[in-house]
Design a protein around this motif. Structure first.
Motif, PDB file in Angstrom:
ATOM      1  N   PRO A 179       0.848  -1.193   0.000  1.00  0.00           N
ATOM      2  CA  PRO A 179       0.000   0.000   0.000  1.00  0.00           C
ATOM      3  C   PRO A 179       0.885   1.245   0.000  1.00  0.00           C
ATOM      4  N   ARG A 180       0.411   2.283  -0.692  1.00  0.00           N
ATOM      5  CA  ARG A 180       1.269   3.442  -0.868  1.00  0.00           C
ATOM      6  C   ARG A 180       1.203   4.377   0.340  1.00  0.00           C
ATOM      7  N   ASN A 181       0.077   4.351   1.050  1.00  0.00           N
ATOM      8  CA  ASN A 181      -0.004   5.226   2.213  1.00  0.00           C
ATOM      9  C   ASN A 181      -0.847   4.588   3.311  1.00  0.00           C
ATOM     10  N   ASN A 231      -1.610  -3.776  11.556  1.00  0.00           N
ATOM     11  CA  ASN A 231      -1.158  -3.159  12.805  1.00  0.00           C
ATOM     12  C   ASN A 231      -0.483  -1.834  12.467  1.00  0.00           C
ATOM     13  N   GLN A 232      -0.849  -0.781  13.163  1.00  0.00           N
ATOM     14  CA  GLN A 232      -0.213   0.518  12.934  1.00  0.00           C
ATOM     15  C   GLN A 232       0.490   0.931  14.221  1.00  0.00           C
ATOM     16  N   LEU A 233       1.812   1.060  14.169  1.00  0.00           N
ATOM     17  CA  LEU A 233       2.592   1.388  15.367  1.00  0.00           C
ATOM     18  C   LEU A 233       3.361   2.690  15.134  1.00  0.00           C
ATOM     19  N   ASP A 234       3.303   3.590  16.111  1.00  0.00           N
ATOM     20  CA  ASP A 234       4.081   4.831  16.000  1.00  0.00           C
ATOM     21  C   ASP A 234       5.567   4.486  16.020  1.00  0.00           C
ATOM     22  N   THR A 272       4.717   5.882  10.841  1.00  0.00           N
ATOM     23  CA  THR A 272       3.977   4.713  11.309  1.00  0.00           C
ATOM     24  C   THR A 272       4.595   3.458  10.726  1.00  0.00           C
ATOM     25  N   PHE A 273       4.841   2.485  11.587  1.00  0.00           N
ATOM     26  CA  PHE A 273       5.255   1.183  11.083  1.00  0.00           C
ATOM     27  C   PHE A 273       4.009   0.305  10.998  1.00  0.00           C
ATOM     28  N   SER A 274       3.713  -0.202   9.796  1.00  0.00           N
ATOM     29  CA  SER A 274       2.499  -1.002   9.578  1.00  0.00           C
ATOM     30  C   SER A 274       2.880  -2.425   9.223  1.00  0.00           C
ATOM     31  N   ILE A 275       2.224  -3.364   9.850  1.00  0.00           N
ATOM     32  CA  ILE A 275       2.517  -4.768   9.530  1.00  0.00           C
ATOM     33  C   ILE A 275       1.227  -5.585   9.602  1.00  0.00           C
ATOM     34  N   ARG A 276       1.039  -6.465   8.601  1.00  0.00           N
ATOM     35  CA  ARG A 276      -0.177  -7.289   8.527  1.00  0.00           C
ATOM     36  C   ARG A 276      -0.151  -8.339   9.644  1.00  0.00           C
ATOM     37  N   PRO A 277      -1.295  -8.657  10.228  1.00  0.00           N
ATOM     38  CA  PRO A 277      -1.340  -9.661  11.299  1.00  0.00           C
ATOM     39  C   PRO A 277      -0.755 -11.008  10.881  1.00  0.00           C
ATOM     40  N   GLU A 278      -0.932 -11.387   9.612  1.00  0.00           N
ATOM     41  CA  GLU A 278      -0.438 -12.710   9.221  1.00  0.00           C
ATOM     42  C   GLU A 278       1.082 -12.732   9.047  1.00  0.00           C
ATOM     43  N   GLN A 279       1.716 -11.539   9.071  1.00  0.00           N
ATOM     44  CA  GLN A 279       3.179 -11.501   8.998  1.00  0.00           C
ATOM     45  C   GLN A 279       3.807 -11.610  10.388  1.00  0.00           C
ATOM     46  N   VAL A 280       2.975 -11.475  11.406  1.00  0.00           N
ATOM     47  CA  VAL A 280       3.470 -11.544  12.780  1.00  0.00           C
ATOM     48  C   VAL A 280       3.386 -12.989  13.250  1.00  0.00           C
ATOM     49  N   ARG A 281       4.487 -13.486  13.781  1.00  0.00           N
ATOM     50  CA  ARG A 281       4.492 -14.884  14.238  1.00  0.00           C
ATOM     51  C   ARG A 281       4.530 -14.946  15.761  1.00  0.00           C
ATOM     52  N   VAL A 284       6.922 -12.970  20.212  1.00  0.00           N
ATOM     53  CA  VAL A 284       6.318 -12.474  18.983  1.00  0.00           C
ATOM     54  C   VAL A 284       7.440 -11.957  18.098  1.00  0.00           C
ATOM     55  N   GLY A 285       7.365 -12.268  16.806  1.00  0.00           N
ATOM     56  CA  GLY A 285       8.443 -11.779  15.944  1.00  0.00           C
ATOM     57  C   GLY A 285       8.009 -11.660  14.505  1.00  0.00           C
ATOM     58  N   TRP A 286       8.791 -10.924  13.724  1.00  0.00           N
ATOM     59  CA  TRP A 286       8.542 -10.869  12.280  1.00  0.00           C
ATOM     60  C   TRP A 286       9.846 -10.643  11.553  1.00  0.00           C
ATOM     61  N   ARG A 287       9.822 -10.954  10.275  1.00  0.00           N
ATOM     62  CA  ARG A 287      11.048 -10.876   9.474  1.00  0.00           C
ATOM     63  C   ARG A 287      11.481  -9.424   9.299  1.00  0.00           C
ATOM     64  N   HIS A 288      12.755  -9.257   9.001  1.00  0.00           N
ATOM     65  CA  HIS A 288      13.307  -7.907   8.837  1.00  0.00           C
ATOM     66  C   HIS A 288      12.744  -7.237   7.573  1.00  0.00           C
ATOM     67  N   ASP A 289      12.243  -8.049   6.624  1.00  0.00           N
ATOM     68  CA  ASP A 289      11.722  -7.448   5.384  1.00  0.00           C
ATOM     69  C   ASP A 289      10.188  -7.397   5.382  1.00  0.00           C
ATOM     70  N   ALA A 290       9.588  -7.605   6.561  1.00  0.00           N
ATOM     71  CA  ALA A 290       8.121  -7.520   6.643  1.00  0.00           C
ATOM     72  C   ALA A 290       7.705  -6.138   7.137  1.00  0.00           C
ATOM     73  N   GLY A 291       6.519  -5.723   6.724  1.00  0.00           N
ATOM     74  CA  GLY A 291       5.976  -4.439   7.196  1.00  0.00           C
ATOM     75  C   GLY A 291       6.446  -3.273   6.341  1.00  0.00           C
ATOM     76  N   ILE A 292       5.829  -2.129   6.555  1.00  0.00           N
ATOM     77  CA  ILE A 292       6.144  -0.912   5.789  1.00  0.00           C
ATOM     78  C   ILE A 292       6.190   0.259   6.754  1.00  0.00           C
ATOM     79  N   PHE A 293       7.124   1.167   6.480  1.00  0.00           N
ATOM     80  CA  PHE A 293       7.160   2.410   7.251  1.00  0.00           C
ATOM     81  C   PHE A 293       6.547   3.535   6.407  1.00  0.00           C
ATOM     82  N   PHE A 294       5.542   4.214   6.953  1.00  0.00           N
ATOM     83  CA  PHE A 294       4.961   5.382   6.279  1.00  0.00           C
ATOM     84  C   PHE A 294       5.387   6.631   7.019  1.00  0.00           C
TER      85      PHE A 294
END
Ligand SMILES: Nc1ncnc2c1ncn2[C@@H]1O[C@H](COP(=O)(O)OP(=O)(O)O)[C@@H](O)[C@H]1O
Ligand SMILES: [Mg+2]
Lengths: 302, 361
Positions: free
Chosen positions: B225-227, B238-241, B277-286, B349-359
C-alpha cells in the motif's frame, strides 16, 4: 390449566367493532335506497308524485308491479339519445381532463418536494369555495359582456365571421365539467407518478431510450393505475351531473342527470326517474367492467 | 491507447468536491474496480462515465473519443444499478430485450439473442415472469443480462452485489468473474467492500474524499500500500508509531514506541529523526515459544490478551512488555502446530526484517 389466550379471537372481535359502523352506514345510506329505487322502477306512479301502493284493499286504484316504465324508456329513442349524448359529454370531459392533468401531475411529481406540497395545495384550492358559486362564476366569465366573449367575438369579426354565444351552450357545459373535475384527475395521477422510482428512467435512458420512448415505455404504462382511478373519478360524476347543464347549458343541452331530476321534481313520475337511474347505474357498471378488463391485462404486475 | 480515459475530472456540489481531479486509464477487457468508503465519490464518477452527470472540468474519452457531447442513451455503456432498476411492468424477456427494442433490432434477431442470453444467465424458464416474482439472485442476473445483451463497450456496476446475502454473494462473485472473462467486455465495478474488490478485480483504484489514493493490482495493493489510508482500508493491519534511527540502502532501523528497536524494509525518502507509522499485517506476525523465533531480527516478549477463534484461523492480541498491543493471525491447521495459545500465556512475537512498511507522516 387455564385456557390459553387466543389473540385471533380478540383481533376478530376488534375487526367487527371497527368495521361495524361504516358497514351499518353503507347498509342504510346505500343499499336501502338502491333497493327502494329498484322497487320504485317497477311501480306505478302515485297520483301526485310518489308511488302507487304495491298492495291495496281498493281494487280500483292503480297498484302492483309493472314493466311499463322500462317499456316506455325503450319506446322513445330520445331517452337513449340523451344517454349517448351524456356518455359522449362525460367521455370528452374525461379525455380533456386526462390530457390537461397528466402534464400537470408529472410536473408536480418531478418538482422538488417543498414546491410539490404548494402545487398540490393549489390544485385542491378550488374546493375551498362552494361548488355552485364556482359554476355561477363561469356564467360571468362566459357571459356576452365578459372580456373573454368580447375578445373572441372581436377576433371573429376581424375575420368577417358571425359572433358566437359562449354561455348556454354545450361548450359552456364542457368547460365547466372539465373545470370541476380536473382535480379528481390530477390527484390520483400525481399520487401514482410521485411513487415512480427515478432509477427506472435512468435505466431506460442507459439502455438507449430517448425522452419520448422513456415516457411511453416506462412512465405511462406504470401510471395506468392512476389513469384508471382518475378516469373513474371523473367519468362517473360527470355522467350524472345535472347542475352544470342546468345553469350553463342551453335548452338542447339536457343530460341524463337533468332528465332524472326532472322526473322526480317536475313531472313527478318517480318510477320513470327510478328506471332512468337504474339504466344509468347499469351503463356505468358496464363501462367500469370493460375498463377493468382492459386494465387487468396491463396491471397484473402491480 | 486505453479504452476509457478519465482526464483530470472534477465534480463539485456547491462547495463540496465530490470527485477531485481524477485521472484514470482503463484497458479493454479489464475488470476494474473503484473501491472506497461510502461517500467518497464512486457513484458520482460512475454517473459521469454513464453520462447522467457532467464533470465541472476534465474529460472522459471512450476509445479516444470525447464523450462530452454524447447523451447517456447514445453511449455504448450500460449500467447495472444497485437496486437493479428492473422494469416492474415488463416480463423478464422484455426487460432483457429492452435495449434491442430501442435500437429497433429485427424481431428474429431479438428472439435469438434473448434465447442465448437466457441460457447463459441460467434464466431459462423465467422469461415470462415479472421481476417481483424473482429471487434476489435471479433479479441480479436479469439486470446483468439486460445490460449485456447488446454488447456494450463498457459495463458499469454500482454496488451490484450489495443487496445479496453473504452466501449468495460469494457464488455470484465467481459467476461474475467467469462472465466477464467469457463476454470479454470491460467491467467497471464499484464497491465499498475490500474483500469483494480483491477477489474480483484485475486492477483496483482506491478512492478517498474524491481523490485517487492508489491504482494497482490486488496483490500489490495489499502487499505494498502506498499510504496509511490504503494500508488501513485494504485488509487488517497493525499501525505502530515509530521513529527513524537509521536509514540505509538495504533497511530501516526504527524505534517503535512501546515495543523497541526493529529492522524494517528500506524507504528512500526516510531520514533519521523522522516520525511515522510502522504497519505490519497480522499474518506476517508470528507467535511462538522462544526457540523458534530467535533467528528473526525483530522479536519481543508479550502476553496473550485475547484470542478470537474464527475456525480456519485465530487472531491473537498480544501485549508487549513495554505496553504496545499487536495483532497476529495464525492458521489453526498449520502443519506441525502443536500448540494453541490461551489468554494469559507468555509468548514470543516476531517478524522478518523485510516484513511491514514504514509510512512517513
Ligand atoms: N446531486 C448531489 N447533490 C449534492 N451532493 C451530492 C450529489 N450527489 C452526490 N453528492 C455528494 O457527493 C458525495 C459522493 O457521493 P457518491 O458519489 O454517491 O459516493 P459513493 O458512491 O462513493 O458512496 C457524497 O458526500 C454525496 O453526499
Ligand atoms: Mg454509491
Amino acid at each position: 390449566m387455564t385456557k390459553a389466550h387466543n389473540p385471533d379471537s380478540t383481533a376478530g372481535l376488534g375487526k367487527y367493532l371497527v368495521s361495524g359502523p361504516p358497514f351499518l352506514f353503507l347498509l342504510l345510506m346505500f343499499a336501502a335506497p338502491a333497493v327502494i329505487t329498484v322497487i320504485a322502477s317497477f311501480s306505478y306512479p302515485g297520483e301526485f308524485g310518489g308511488l302507487a301502493p304495491l298492495i291495496t284493499s281498493d281494487p280500483n286504484t292503480l297498484h302492483g308491479v309493472t314493466l311499463e316504465t322500462y317499456q316506455f324508456f325503450f319506446s322513445d329513442f330520445i331517452y337513449i339519445e340523451i344517454f349517448i349524448k351524456s356518455i359522449l359529454m362525460a367521455s370528452c370531459t374525461t379525455l380533456i381532463c386526462l390530457s390537461l392533468a397528466y402534464p400537470l401531475a408529472l410536473l408536480i411529481a418531478r418538482s422538488p418536494s417543498r414546491r410539490r406540497d404548494i402545487l398540490v395545495l393549489l390544485v385542491i384550492l378550488p374546493f375551498a369555495s362552494n361548488f355552485l358559486i364556482r359554476i355561477y362564476a363561469w356564467m360571468i366569465v362566459l357571459g356576452p359582456q365578459s372580456a373573454l366573449s368580447l375578445l373572441i367575438n372581436g377576433m371573429l369579426k376581424l375575420f368577417g365571421l358571425a359572433p358566437v354565444h359562449l354561455l348556454f351552450s354545450s361548450f359552456a357545459v364542457l368547460i365547466a365539467l372539465v373545470y370541476v373535475h380536473l382535480p379528481f384527475m390530477v390527484l390520483p395521477l400525481y399520487t401514482n407518478l410521485e411513487k415512480h422510482d427515478p432509477n427506472l428512467l435512468d435505466a431506460a435512458q442507459d439502455l438507449g431510450a430517448n425522452a419520448w420512448q422513456r415516457f411511453w415505455r416506462v412512465t405511462f404504462p406504470l401510471s395506468l393505475p392512476g389513469v384508471f382511478a382518475g378516469t373513474a373519478l371523473v367519468f362517473i360524476p360527470a355522467l350524472g351531473m345535472f347542475a352544470i347543464p342546468e345553469i350553463l347549458g342551453g335548452t338542447g343541452d339536457m343530460l341524463i342527470g337533468n332528465l332524472i331530476k326532472e322526473q322526480y321534481l317536475v313531472t313527478r313520475d318517480w318510477p320513470f326517474g327510478a328506471t332512468l337511474s337504474i339504466m344509468l347505474t347499469i351503463a356505468v357498471l358496464l363501462i367500469a367492467w370493460l375498463t377493468a378488463k382492459l386494465g387487468a391485462r396491463r396491471g397484473s404486475y402491480v | 491507447m486505453a479504452q476509457l480515459e478519465i482526464r483530470n475530472v472534477t465534480r463539485r456540489f456547491g462547495d463540496f468536491v465530490a470527485v477531485d481531479n481524477v485521472s484514470l486509464n482503463i484497458e479493454a477487457g479489464e475488470f476494474f474496480t473503484l473501491l472506497g468508503p461510502s461517500g467518497c465519490g464512486k457513484t458520482t464518477l460512475l454517473r459521469m462515465i454513464a453520462g447522467f452527470d457532467v464533470p465541472d472540468s476534465g474529460q472522459i474519452l471512450l476509445d479516444g473519443k470525447d464523450l462530452a457531447d454524447t447523451p447517456p442513451e447514445k453511449r455504448p455503456i450500460h449500467t447495472v444499478f444497485q437496486s437493479y432498476a428492473l422494469f416492474p411492468h415488463l416480463t423478464v424477456a422484455r426487460n432483457i430485450t429492452f435495449s434491442l427494442k430501442m435500437a429497433r433490432c429485427a424481431h428474429s434477431e431479438i428472439s435469438a439473442r434473448l434465447q442465448q442470453s437466457l441460457d447463459q444467465m441460467r434464466l431459462a424458464g423465467q422469461a415470462d415472469k415479472y421481476p417481483n416474482e424473482l429471487s434476489g439472485g435471479q433479479k441480479q442476473r436479469v439486470a446483468l443480462a439486460r445490460a449485456l445483451i447488446n454488447r456494450p463497450r463498457l459495463l458499469l456496476l454500482d454496488e451490484s452485489l450489495a443487496a445479496l446475502d453473504a452466501k449468495l454473494r460469494e457464488e455470484v462473485q465467481v459467476e461474475l468473474i467467469n462472465l466477464q472473462r467469457d463476454v470479454g467486455i470491460t467491467f467497471v465495478f464499484v464497491t465499498h467492500a475490500q474483500t469483494e474488490a480483491l477477489a474480483l478485480s484485475h486492477r483496483i483504484a482506491v478512492m478517498n474524499l474524491g481523490r485517487l489514493e492508489q491504482v494497482d493490482e490486488p496483490s500489490k495493493l495489499y502487499g505494498f500500500p502506498r499510504n496509511r489510508f490504503v494500508a488501513d482500508f485494504i485488509g487488517h493491519i497493525n499501525q505502530l508509531d515509530a521513529r527513524v534511527l537509521e536509514s540505509a540502502h538495504s533497511h530501516l532501523h526504527l524505534s517503535v514506541a512501546g515495543a523497541g528497536d526493529i529492522i524494517a524494509p528500506p524507504l528512500i525518502s526516510a531520514a533519521p529523526g523522522q516520525n511515522g507509522t510502522f504497519s505490519i499485517r497480522p499474518e506476517q506476525v508470528r507467535i511462538g515459544v522462544h526457540n523458534e523465533l530467535v533467528e528473526l531480527k525483530n522479536h519481543f516478549s508479550g502476553m496473550v490478551q485475547s484470542v478470537l477463534y474464527q475456525g480456519d484461523v485465530s487472531v491473537y492480541r498480544v501485549k508487549f512488555a513495554d505496553g504496545v498491543t499487536i495483532e497476529a493471525l495464525l492458521p489453526n491447521s498449520a502443519p506441525g502446530r502443536a500448540q494453541l495459545f490461551e489468554v494469559g500465556d507468555m509468548v514470543k512475537v516476531g517478524w522478518r526484517h523485510d516484513a511491514g512498511i514504514f509510512f512517513d507522516d
